[in-house]
Design an enzyme around this catalytic site. Structure first.
Site, mmCIF file in Angstrom:
data_model
loop_
_atom_site.group_PDB
_atom_site.id
_atom_site.type_symbol
_atom_site.label_atom_id
_atom_site.label_comp_id
_atom_site.label_asym_id
_atom_site.label_seq_id
_atom_site.Cartn_x
_atom_site.Cartn_y
_atom_site.Cartn_z
ATOM 1 N N SER A 9 0.848 -1.200 0.000
ATOM 2 C CA SER A 9 0.000 0.000 0.000
ATOM 3 C C SER A 9 0.882 1.249 0.000
ATOM 4 O O SER A 9 1.665 1.459 0.922
ATOM 5 C CB SER A 9 -0.878 0.017 1.255
ATOM 6 O OG SER A 9 -1.406 1.325 1.442
ATOM 7 N N HIS A 34 -0.996 -1.354 -4.308
ATOM 8 C CA HIS A 34 -2.283 -1.021 -3.666
ATOM 9 C C HIS A 34 -2.357 0.489 -3.468
ATOM 10 O O HIS A 34 -1.523 1.075 -2.766
ATOM 11 C CB HIS A 34 -2.396 -1.747 -2.325
ATOM 12 C CG HIS A 34 -3.741 -1.646 -1.676
ATOM 13 N ND1 HIS A 34 -4.805 -2.436 -2.030
ATOM 14 C CD2 HIS A 34 -4.186 -0.822 -0.712
ATOM 15 C CE1 HIS A 34 -5.856 -2.103 -1.289
ATOM 16 N NE2 HIS A 34 -5.511 -1.133 -0.482
ATOM 17 N N ASP A 36 -4.596 3.502 -2.128
ATOM 18 C CA ASP A 36 -5.744 3.847 -1.263
ATOM 19 C C ASP A 36 -6.256 5.237 -1.592
ATOM 20 O O ASP A 36 -5.550 6.221 -1.378
ATOM 21 C CB ASP A 36 -5.318 3.790 0.210
ATOM 22 C CG ASP A 36 -5.111 2.369 0.683
ATOM 23 O OD1 ASP A 36 -4.036 2.070 1.222
ATOM 24 O OD2 ASP A 36 -6.027 1.556 0.482
ATOM 25 N N MET A 38 -8.938 8.053 -0.773
ATOM 26 C CA MET A 38 -9.821 8.445 0.332
ATOM 27 C C MET A 38 -10.357 9.863 0.086
ATOM 28 O O MET A 38 -9.602 10.732 -0.327
ATOM 29 C CB MET A 38 -9.048 8.409 1.652
ATOM 30 C CG MET A 38 -8.450 7.052 1.959
ATOM 31 S SD MET A 38 -7.509 7.087 3.494
ATOM 32 C CE MET A 38 -6.791 5.449 3.469
ATOM 33 N N HIS A 67 -8.114 0.919 -4.364
ATOM 34 C CA HIS A 67 -9.097 0.733 -3.286
ATOM 35 C C HIS A 67 -9.823 2.055 -3.068
ATOM 36 O O HIS A 67 -9.264 2.991 -2.498
ATOM 37 C CB HIS A 67 -8.332 0.283 -2.025
ATOM 38 C CG HIS A 67 -9.207 0.099 -0.833
ATOM 39 N ND1 HIS A 67 -8.677 -0.064 0.429
ATOM 40 C CD2 HIS A 67 -10.550 0.050 -0.690
ATOM 41 C CE1 HIS A 67 -9.663 -0.198 1.297
ATOM 42 N NE2 HIS A 67 -10.813 -0.147 0.643
ATOM 43 N N MET A 69 -12.103 4.290 -1.266
ATOM 44 C CA MET A 69 -12.819 4.594 -0.029
ATOM 45 C C MET A 69 -13.459 5.961 -0.218
ATOM 46 O O MET A 69 -13.073 6.967 0.391
ATOM 47 C CB MET A 69 -11.852 4.572 1.166
ATOM 48 C CG MET A 69 -11.386 3.159 1.508
ATOM 49 S SD MET A 69 -9.897 3.095 2.504
ATOM 50 C CE MET A 69 -8.653 3.203 1.203
ATOM 51 N N MET A 138 -11.243 -5.941 4.972
ATOM 52 C CA MET A 138 -10.559 -4.944 5.803
ATOM 53 C C MET A 138 -10.333 -5.536 7.188
ATOM 54 O O MET A 138 -11.284 -5.949 7.866
ATOM 55 C CB MET A 138 -11.398 -3.669 5.912
ATOM 56 C CG MET A 138 -11.535 -2.889 4.608
ATOM 57 S SD MET A 138 -9.972 -2.492 3.862
ATOM 58 C CE MET A 138 -9.256 -1.431 5.101
ATOM 59 N N GLY A 143 -9.076 4.046 6.549
ATOM 60 C CA GLY A 143 -8.786 5.477 6.712
ATOM 61 C C GLY A 143 -7.331 5.766 6.990
ATOM 62 O O GLY A 143 -6.802 6.799 6.588
ATOM 63 N N PHE A 144 -6.663 4.815 7.665
ATOM 64 C CA PHE A 144 -5.278 5.098 8.052
ATOM 65 C C PHE A 144 -4.419 3.836 8.035
ATOM 66 O O PHE A 144 -4.928 2.744 8.296
ATOM 67 C CB PHE A 144 -5.230 5.715 9.471
ATOM 68 C CG PHE A 144 -5.991 7.005 9.571
ATOM 69 C CD1 PHE A 144 -7.334 6.998 9.936
ATOM 70 C CD2 PHE A 144 -5.392 8.212 9.222
ATOM 71 C CE1 PHE A 144 -8.059 8.183 9.986
ATOM 72 C CE2 PHE A 144 -6.111 9.403 9.275
ATOM 73 C CZ PHE A 144 -7.451 9.393 9.655
ATOM 74 N N GLY A 146 -0.986 1.758 9.611
ATOM 75 C CA GLY A 146 -0.360 1.631 10.928
ATOM 76 C C GLY A 146 -1.290 1.229 12.058
ATOM 77 O O GLY A 146 -0.946 1.342 13.233
ATOM 78 N N ASP A 176 -6.439 -6.568 4.150
ATOM 79 C CA ASP A 176 -5.884 -5.217 4.115
ATOM 80 C C ASP A 176 -5.998 -4.531 5.476
ATOM 81 O O ASP A 176 -7.089 -4.216 5.923
ATOM 82 C CB ASP A 176 -6.686 -4.431 3.062
ATOM 83 C CG ASP A 176 -6.216 -3.018 2.882
ATOM 84 O OD1 ASP A 176 -6.852 -2.284 2.113
ATOM 85 O OD2 ASP A 176 -5.214 -2.639 3.513
HETATM 86 C C1 DX5 Z 1 -6.479 1.638 5.258
HETATM 87 C C2 DX5 Z 1 -5.978 1.162 3.908
HETATM 88 C C3 DX5 Z 1 -4.929 0.087 4.013
HETATM 89 C C4 DX5 Z 1 -3.722 0.564 4.782
HETATM 90 C C5 DX5 Z 1 -2.793 -0.590 5.073
HETATM 91 O O1 DX5 Z 1 -7.670 2.343 5.075
HETATM 92 O O2 DX5 Z 1 -7.039 0.625 3.161
HETATM 93 O O3 DX5 Z 1 -4.540 -0.302 2.711
HETATM 94 O O4 DX5 Z 1 -3.027 1.511 4.030
HETATM 95 O O5 DX5 Z 1 -1.719 -0.060 5.752
HETATM 96 P P1 DX5 Z 1 -1.058 -0.856 6.974
HETATM 97 O O6 DX5 Z 1 -0.447 -2.069 6.352
HETATM 98 O O7 DX5 Z 1 -0.050 0.123 7.512
HETATM 99 O O8 DX5 Z 1 -2.151 -1.172 7.928
HETATM 100 ZN ZN ZN Z 2 -6.479 -0.309 1.185
#
Ligand code: DX5
Ligand code: ZN
Length: 219
Positions: A9, A34, A36, A38, A67, A69, A138, A143-144, A146, A176
């Site tokens: 990601s 990947h 993301d 948002m 992805h 969102m 998920m 959203g984030f 870490g 994910d």
């Molecule tokens: C969260 C994202 C994930 C996230 C994964 O909303 O969809 O793809 O970036 O990051 P880590 O691997 O740091 O959880």
């Molecule tokens: Zn994602």
């Protein structure tokens, strides 16, 4: 030889040099990228849009695993398809008519994915399993990066694995959120085909992308 595919990601990458980061991921043998997206409405964060993806397209031939969102999502499927997405994954809560949105994605000859938040039951995707190419489970609230892995979400993986195998469907299962070198083993045992990882790939072992991708793939 592991069949598990790795989709790093780029949410965890250096946003000031995403093109270079994507080239590094290709050199590190990533299977997919990947991305993301948002909108600050479907999730409490804002990242990048189709314009940026279209600029990143020239840096690699590796499939863009996009992805979304965002909601409402229908208004933007065409933009992301034309920007160079290869897989477009949407959330059921972001559309009035999931089947119609999936057909829209496929009308652009793109692979269609459906993503289930931790609180979204697997029943949401079962009726359309025969129409799609990917289910994105998920294992964190979207959203984030870490965040901590939610192991309860593996129950959905097990149900989907059984359903897909018994009906000999072509759908891949991707997980994910919070994936690391330990829980990736549990995810594989539960039946996932693709692991998404941001933090583990970009931060572990001094950010050695190739080593971290290899460890997730074969660990
Ligand atoms: C969260 C994202 C994930 C996230 C994964 O909303 O969809 O793809 O970036 O990051 P880590 O691997 O740091 O959880
Ligand atoms: Zn994602």
């Amino acid at each position: 030889m592991s069949n598990t595919k790795i989709s790093p990601s780029i949410l965890s990458a250096d946003f000031s040099k995403l093109g270079e980061e994507i080239q590094n991921l290709e050199k590190a043998k990533a299977d997919l990228i990947h991305i993301d997206v948002m909108d600050g409405h479907f999730v409490p964060n804002i990242t990048i849009g189709p314009e940026v993806i279209s600029k990143l397209r020239k840096y690699t031939k590796i499939p863009f695993d996009v992805h979304l969102m965002i909601s409402p999502v229908d208004n933007f499927i065409k933009n992301f398809a034309e920007a160079g997405a290869d897989i477009i994954t949407i959330h059921p809560e972001a559309t009035e008519d999931l089947k119609n949105s999936i057909n829209q994605i496929k009308s652009f000859n793109k692979k269609a994915g459906v993503s289930l938040n931790p609180g979204t039951p697997v029943d949401k995707v079962l009726p359309v399993l025969n129409l799609i190419d990917l289910v994105l489970i998920m294992s964190v609230e979207p959203g984030f990066g870490g965040q901590k892995f939610m192991s309860t979400t593996l129950e959905k993986v097990k149900i989907l694995r059984k359903e897909i195998d018994s009906k000999k469907l072509k759908v891949q299962i991707e997980i994910d959120g919070g994936i690391n070198f330990e829980n990736s083993k549990l995810a594989k045992a539960a039946g996932v085909d693709i692991l998404v990882s941001g933090t583990t790939i970009f931060k572990e072992n001094g950010g050695d992308l190739k080593k971290n991708i290899q460890l997730l793939k074969t660990g």
